[in-house]
Design an enzyme around this catalytic site. Structure first.
Site, short mmCIF file in Angstrom:
data_model
loop_
_atom_site.label_atom_id
_atom_site.label_comp_id
_atom_site.label_asym_id
_atom_site.label_seq_id
_atom_site.Cartn_x
_atom_site.Cartn_y
_atom_site.Cartn_z
N THR A 195 30.18 41.46 40.31
CA THR A 195 28.48 40.92 40.26
C THR A 195 27.40 42.09 40.61
OG1 THR A 195 29.52 38.84 41.27
CG2 THR A 195 27.24 38.98 41.11
N ASN A 221 36.73 37.01 50.75
CA ASN A 221 36.76 36.73 49.32
C ASN A 221 38.23 37.47 48.77
OD1 ASN A 221 36.94 37.66 46.46
ND2 ASN A 221 34.54 37.16 46.49
N HIS A 271 28.29 41.23 49.66
CA HIS A 271 28.55 42.17 48.67
C HIS A 271 28.40 43.60 49.09
CE1 HIS A 271 29.17 42.81 44.35
NE2 HIS A 271 28.79 43.89 44.54
N GLU A 300 22.60 32.80 49.24
CA GLU A 300 23.60 33.97 49.71
C GLU A 300 22.51 35.27 49.46
OE1 GLU A 300 27.84 34.29 49.39
OE2 GLU A 300 27.59 36.19 49.11
N HIS A 341 36.33 33.73 43.30
CA HIS A 341 35.23 33.73 42.12
C HIS A 341 36.20 33.52 40.82
CE1 HIS A 341 31.87 36.13 39.79
NE2 HIS A 341 32.17 34.90 39.29
N ARG A 400 36.18 33.58 37.33
CA ARG A 400 35.24 34.28 36.22
C ARG A 400 35.70 33.61 34.73
NH1 ARG A 400 32.77 39.37 38.10
NH2 ARG A 400 31.79 39.51 36.13
N ARG A 425 50.45 43.11 37.30
CA ARG A 425 51.83 43.05 36.76
C ARG A 425 52.17 41.86 36.05
NH1 ARG A 425 55.63 47.12 38.63
NH2 ARG A 425 54.52 48.91 38.37
N HIS A 466 35.96 42.83 48.78
CA HIS A 466 36.53 44.23 48.29
C HIS A 466 37.18 45.38 49.52
CE1 HIS A 466 36.62 48.36 46.65
NE2 HIS A 466 37.19 47.73 45.48
N ASP A 523 39.73 37.52 45.71
CA ASP A 523 39.49 37.97 44.32
C ASP A 523 40.88 39.18 44.28
OD1 ASP A 523 37.85 36.05 43.93
OD2 ASP A 523 36.38 37.42 43.53
N HIS A 524 40.66 40.14 45.00
CA HIS A 524 41.34 41.34 44.54
C HIS A 524 42.86 41.24 45.05
CE1 HIS A 524 37.79 42.67 42.66
NE2 HIS A 524 37.09 42.66 43.75
N ARG A 562 39.75 37.35 35.09
CA ARG A 562 40.48 38.52 35.40
C ARG A 562 41.14 38.72 36.59
NH1 ARG A 562 34.80 41.96 36.15
NH2 ARG A 562 34.34 41.27 34.02
N HIS A 563 40.72 37.80 37.69
CA HIS A 563 41.47 37.82 38.84
C HIS A 563 42.15 36.49 39.10
CE1 HIS A 563 37.29 37.32 40.28
NE2 HIS A 563 37.25 38.96 40.13
N GLU A 615 33.20 30.36 43.94
CA GLU A 615 31.98 31.21 43.23
C GLU A 615 31.94 31.27 41.69
OE1 GLU A 615 31.96 34.96 45.37
OE2 GLU A 615 31.20 35.68 43.58
N1 PXP Z 1 29.41 37.22 47.52
C1 PXP Z 1 29.46 37.09 46.21
C2 PXP Z 1 28.32 36.14 45.69
C3 PXP Z 1 30.13 37.95 45.42
O1 PXP Z 1 29.78 37.96 44.07
C4 PXP Z 1 30.77 38.84 46.00
C5 PXP Z 1 31.85 39.66 45.14
O2 PXP Z 1 32.54 39.02 44.43
C6 PXP Z 1 31.11 38.89 47.55
C7 PXP Z 1 30.23 38.08 48.22
C8 PXP Z 1 31.75 39.94 48.16
O3 PXP Z 1 31.50 41.24 47.64
P1 PXP Z 1 32.30 42.25 48.20
O4 PXP Z 1 33.72 41.88 47.45
O5 PXP Z 1 31.91 43.66 47.75
O6 PXP Z 1 32.76 42.34 49.51
#
Ligand code: PXP
Length: 255
Positions: free
Chosen positions: A108, A14, A201, A158, A50, A52, A25, A224, A16-17, A56-57, A77
């Site tokens: 989430t 993932n 997660h 999941e 994801h 959203r 920035r 994350h 996202d971050h 936000r990301h 996602e």
């Molecule tokens: N799976 C789902 C459905 C999620 O919402 C997330 C967080 O966005 C993750 C996996 C990944 O979680 P983490 O970022 O804590 O590894």
């Protein structure tokens, strides 16, 4: 007795971050698509992002570019909204993972209430399936949610591993064992009724192996921790180490 055949275990990263840091920035760096290329080279099996409601990301253009420029399957996602359905029909990802979304949450916080919202979620699953997406429902490890997920026609669940993560972070052995057993039983139930089982997660180098060893789970989605660890060891190395831990747990090599 015939030896148990272990299903391969995939890692979906993932990203996202990476976009969270970029957006801090407001420019184009670091680019989540470049991160996806890098994790693909490091051995990831899929990319998860994801989109959203508040962007936000990840933003819409990231999704389009991830689909066009990256060879790995894209797991989109999303919340079950009309806006997201339209975007899925534009982007045409390999899969969609439906999650609950709450504007105030940092991340989430729980699984979808499929049992309580069956009449809304089931037609939404059908619409995504008609677009060509393989649908996964993000659910807590509870029997009622898994049975309800099956009855929507979604082929995948999941399992939300957030409560297990909280227990590992609190280093509370009784809680860790109770939360782990919930995940294990949920995976067994889901597999027995014909659902493909993913989990994710809060997974880290330190808590991933018991989950990776559950034979019914075929994919872990992790974000994350990997992006955080990239600060110290680099994103590619973090992905390689996560895959090594997952494979070792799967084969029983070091676990
Ligand atoms: N799976 C789902 C459905 C999620 O919402 C997330 C967080 O966005 C993750 C996996 C990944 O979680 P983490 O970022 O804590 O590894």
């Amino acid at each position: 007795m015939a030896p148990e055949i272990k299903k391969p275990l995939r890692l979906g990263v993932n990203i996202d971050h990476i976009a969270t840091i970029r957006n801090a920035r407001g420019g184009a760096h670091p680019d989540p698509v470049r991160a996806a290329e890098l994790v693909a080279c490091a051995g990831a099996d899929g990319i998860t992002a994801h989109l959203r409601e508040d962007r936000r990301h990840i933003v819409d253009d990231d999704m389009r570019r991830l689909k066009e420029e990256i060879d790995l399957p894209l797991n989109f996602e999303m919340a079950a909204t009309a806006e997201m359905l339209q975007l899925v029909s534009d982007v045409k990802p390999h899969g969609c993972c439906l999650v609950p979304e709450n504007r105030k949450e940092r991340t989430t916080e729980g699984g979808l209430d499929v049992a309580g919202q069956h009449n809304f979620i089931a037609p939404f699953v059908r619409e995504l399936t008609d677009i060509g997406a393989r649908v996964s429902l993000f659910v807590d490890p509870e029997t009622s949610q898994i049975e309800a997920a099956k009855s929507t026609g979604a082929p995948v669940i999941e399992i939300h591993t957030g409560a297990y993560y909280e227990a590992t972070a609190a280093t509370d052995p009784a809680r860790i064992s109770a939360e782990f057993e919930k995940i294990k039983s949920a995976a067994e139930l889901a597999d027995s009724i014909g659902l493909e089982v993913h989990a994710g997660h809060g997974l880290t180098f330190w808590n991933v192996q018991p989950v990776a060893a559950i034979p019914q789970i075929v994919e872990l989605n992790i974000g994350h921790f990997l992006v955080g660890e990239a600060v110290f060891m680099g994103l590619g190395e973090a992905v390689k180490e996560m895959k090594r831990l997952m494979q070792d747990a799967r084969t029983g090599a070091h676990y």
